[in-house]
Design an enzyme around this catalytic site. Sequence first.
Site, mmCIF file in Angstrom:
data_model
loop_
_atom_site.group_PDB
_atom_site.id
_atom_site.type_symbol
_atom_site.label_atom_id
_atom_site.label_comp_id
_atom_site.label_asym_id
_atom_site.label_seq_id
_atom_site.Cartn_x
_atom_site.Cartn_y
_atom_site.Cartn_z
ATOM 1 N N ASP A 43 -1.834 -2.503 2.263
ATOM 2 C CA ASP A 43 -1.335 -3.523 3.189
ATOM 3 C C ASP A 43 -1.600 -3.071 4.616
ATOM 4 O O ASP A 43 -1.708 -1.869 4.880
ATOM 5 C CB ASP A 43 0.168 -3.762 2.982
ATOM 6 C CG ASP A 43 0.585 -5.188 3.344
ATOM 7 O OD1 ASP A 43 0.808 -6.001 2.424
ATOM 8 O OD2 ASP A 43 0.668 -5.483 4.564
ATOM 9 N N ASP A 64 -6.290 -2.685 7.329
ATOM 10 C CA ASP A 64 -6.490 -4.115 7.565
ATOM 11 C C ASP A 64 -7.788 -4.484 6.850
ATOM 12 O O ASP A 64 -8.842 -3.905 7.157
ATOM 13 C CB ASP A 64 -6.615 -4.336 9.086
ATOM 14 C CG ASP A 64 -6.814 -5.802 9.439
ATOM 15 O OD1 ASP A 64 -7.329 -6.568 8.603
ATOM 16 O OD2 ASP A 64 -6.453 -6.181 10.575
ATOM 17 N N VAL A 65 -7.733 -5.420 5.915
ATOM 18 C CA VAL A 65 -8.941 -5.732 5.134
ATOM 19 C C VAL A 65 -10.045 -6.344 5.997
ATOM 20 O O VAL A 65 -11.204 -6.370 5.599
ATOM 21 C CB VAL A 65 -8.645 -6.655 3.923
ATOM 22 C CG1 VAL A 65 -7.641 -6.024 2.973
ATOM 23 C CG2 VAL A 65 -8.184 -8.041 4.369
ATOM 24 N N ASN A 91 -6.062 -9.891 -2.636
ATOM 25 C CA ASN A 91 -4.991 -10.876 -2.445
ATOM 26 C C ASN A 91 -4.650 -11.116 -0.980
ATOM 27 O O ASN A 91 -4.168 -12.196 -0.632
ATOM 28 C CB ASN A 91 -3.754 -10.396 -3.225
ATOM 29 C CG ASN A 91 -2.489 -11.059 -2.769
ATOM 30 O OD1 ASN A 91 -2.215 -12.207 -3.082
ATOM 31 N ND2 ASN A 91 -1.701 -10.331 -1.971
ATOM 32 N N TYR A 156 -9.083 -22.284 6.865
ATOM 33 C CA TYR A 156 -8.491 -21.639 5.675
ATOM 34 C C TYR A 156 -9.076 -22.259 4.407
ATOM 35 O O TYR A 156 -9.490 -21.543 3.486
ATOM 36 C CB TYR A 156 -6.975 -21.825 5.726
ATOM 37 C CG TYR A 156 -6.199 -21.262 4.553
ATOM 38 C CD1 TYR A 156 -5.938 -19.892 4.453
ATOM 39 C CD2 TYR A 156 -5.694 -22.094 3.555
ATOM 40 C CE1 TYR A 156 -5.202 -19.374 3.389
ATOM 41 C CE2 TYR A 156 -4.953 -21.593 2.486
ATOM 42 C CZ TYR A 156 -4.708 -20.238 2.415
ATOM 43 O OH TYR A 156 -3.976 -19.725 1.356
ATOM 44 N N LYS A 160 -11.289 -20.259 1.696
ATOM 45 C CA LYS A 160 -10.883 -20.107 0.300
ATOM 46 C C LYS A 160 -11.939 -20.704 -0.635
ATOM 47 O O LYS A 160 -12.153 -20.184 -1.741
ATOM 48 C CB LYS A 160 -9.507 -20.736 0.072
ATOM 49 C CG LYS A 160 -8.366 -19.988 0.783
ATOM 50 C CD LYS A 160 -8.244 -18.538 0.329
ATOM 51 C CE LYS A 160 -6.929 -17.887 0.743
ATOM 52 N NZ LYS A 160 -6.808 -16.485 0.300
ATOM 53 N N THR A 190 6.946 -17.752 -1.209
ATOM 54 C CA THR A 190 6.843 -16.350 -0.780
ATOM 55 C C THR A 190 7.295 -16.274 0.689
ATOM 56 O O THR A 190 7.474 -17.316 1.327
ATOM 57 C CB THR A 190 5.386 -15.833 -0.857
ATOM 58 O OG1 THR A 190 4.630 -16.485 0.176
ATOM 59 C CG2 THR A 190 4.739 -16.074 -2.204
HETATM 60 P P1 NAI Z 1 2.686 -12.995 2.154
HETATM 61 O O1 NAI Z 1 2.580 -13.263 3.616
HETATM 62 O O2 NAI Z 1 4.016 -12.981 1.490
HETATM 63 O O3 NAI Z 1 1.959 -11.620 1.798
HETATM 64 C C1 NAI Z 1 0.703 -11.315 2.316
HETATM 65 C C2 NAI Z 1 0.599 -9.819 2.465
HETATM 66 O O4 NAI Z 1 -0.737 -9.532 2.912
HETATM 67 C C3 NAI Z 1 1.547 -9.250 3.543
HETATM 68 O O5 NAI Z 1 2.179 -8.083 3.051
HETATM 69 C C4 NAI Z 1 0.630 -8.946 4.712
HETATM 70 O O6 NAI Z 1 1.051 -7.851 5.497
HETATM 71 C C5 NAI Z 1 -0.685 -8.638 4.002
HETATM 72 N N1 NAI Z 1 -1.848 -8.866 4.837
HETATM 73 C C6 NAI Z 1 -2.102 -9.961 5.592
HETATM 74 N N2 NAI Z 1 -3.259 -9.798 6.254
HETATM 75 C C7 NAI Z 1 -3.729 -8.581 5.907
HETATM 76 C C8 NAI Z 1 -4.869 -7.847 6.274
HETATM 77 N N3 NAI Z 1 -5.727 -8.325 7.154
HETATM 78 N N4 NAI Z 1 -5.054 -6.624 5.706
HETATM 79 C C9 NAI Z 1 -4.170 -6.116 4.832
HETATM 80 N N5 NAI Z 1 -3.048 -6.766 4.467
HETATM 81 C C10 NAI Z 1 -2.839 -7.982 4.985
HETATM 82 O O7 NAI Z 1 1.706 -14.082 1.482
HETATM 83 P P2 NAI Z 1 1.534 -14.608 -0.018
HETATM 84 O O8 NAI Z 1 2.092 -15.959 -0.078
HETATM 85 O O9 NAI Z 1 1.964 -13.593 -0.982
HETATM 86 O O10 NAI Z 1 -0.065 -14.790 -0.046
HETATM 87 C C11 NAI Z 1 -0.929 -13.919 -0.736
HETATM 88 C C12 NAI Z 1 -2.261 -14.624 -0.954
HETATM 89 O O11 NAI Z 1 -2.070 -15.826 -1.679
HETATM 90 C C13 NAI Z 1 -3.000 -15.005 0.333
HETATM 91 O O12 NAI Z 1 -4.383 -14.782 0.158
HETATM 92 C C14 NAI Z 1 -2.711 -16.499 0.451
HETATM 93 O O13 NAI Z 1 -3.718 -17.168 1.161
HETATM 94 C C15 NAI Z 1 -2.722 -16.883 -1.023
HETATM 95 N N6 NAI Z 1 -2.022 -18.130 -1.318
HETATM 96 C C16 NAI Z 1 -0.670 -18.262 -1.103
HETATM 97 C C17 NAI Z 1 -0.041 -19.451 -1.393
HETATM 98 C C18 NAI Z 1 1.411 -19.661 -1.176
HETATM 99 O O14 NAI Z 1 1.857 -20.812 -1.293
HETATM 100 N N7 NAI Z 1 2.194 -18.647 -0.872
HETATM 101 C C19 NAI Z 1 -0.799 -20.593 -1.926
HETATM 102 C C20 NAI Z 1 -2.194 -20.339 -2.144
HETATM 103 C C21 NAI Z 1 -2.771 -19.149 -1.827
#
Ligand code: NAI
Length: 271
Positions: A43, A64-65, A91, A156, A160, A190
Amino acid sequence: MSGVGGHDGLDGLGVVVTGGGSGIGAAVCRQLAEAGARVGVLDRRAETAHAVADEVGGLALVADVGDTAALESALTAADAGLGGLRGLVNNAGIGNLKRFESYTDRDIDLIWKVNVTGVYAGIRAVAPLIRAAGGGAVVNVASVSGVRPTRGEAPYSAAKAAVVALTQAAALELGPELRVNCVSPGFVRTPLNEMLAADDAMRHGIEARTPLGRVGTAEDVADLVVFLLGQRAAYLTGQNVVLDGGSVLTSGQMDPVLGPLLDQFGGPPPA
Ligand code: NAI
């Protein structure tokens, strides 16, 4: 995966989850640990990476990815620290909400860098490591927005959709040692969207337009990700699985026209 033993054949295998510090990524880390995998929690936020890594007995990786050099070093460190890598879950992702004409080049570049370049660089870096360890699997987390774009999320949605194409391209070129699949979740509750989900009226509106009648959970997504990583998906590659409770099926265009006609002529509603 070609590993042996344990639920899903993941027992003892090293798997890195990007964005593992929160939401979907953290749920994937927990389920992987339950399946016996050695988990790398990557993360950009050190605090959350360490918190989840401590919880699952895994390895915290802070990167950072979007910084591909940092991502590559973290994956190399994971390979050494976890005794070989057999899986990667791409993810980590970010979005934004603006009108189409309000997005700047900077906004678009950032979304692209994290969501697309980061995924590409992750796969490119783990491919030789996974091959050296005996083969394995990658799962990318895209979004239903890439299949059916969402208003206000143009970069976005485009990013995706690119992740889906990247999944197919990688599956084509990296088999048979690597399987590469993709998950496209719909609305999942989330920390990312808690503001919307916590609002009862807003959540009920989403649920009403979802055939399965509820919003998704991070565990719903983790169930699928772990399945795709594991032995039971051994013949599956290059696929994008939409996990959305049926929300893309909602026939918004025709519902207002056919709904009243159905009420009038369609027979009694179910008891
Ligand atoms: P979240 O915000 O709860 O978790 C995302 C995590 O990724 C966080 O811990 C953040 O610090 C980390 N992160 C963000 N940018 C980063 C980077 N550049 N490098 C390393 N770490 C990074 O989000 P969630 O909801 O768990 O989302 C996870 C994935 O699922 C994302 O790719 C999001 O686009 C996708 N997604 C989420 C949906 C939703 O409704 N929550 C729906 C569809 C897709």
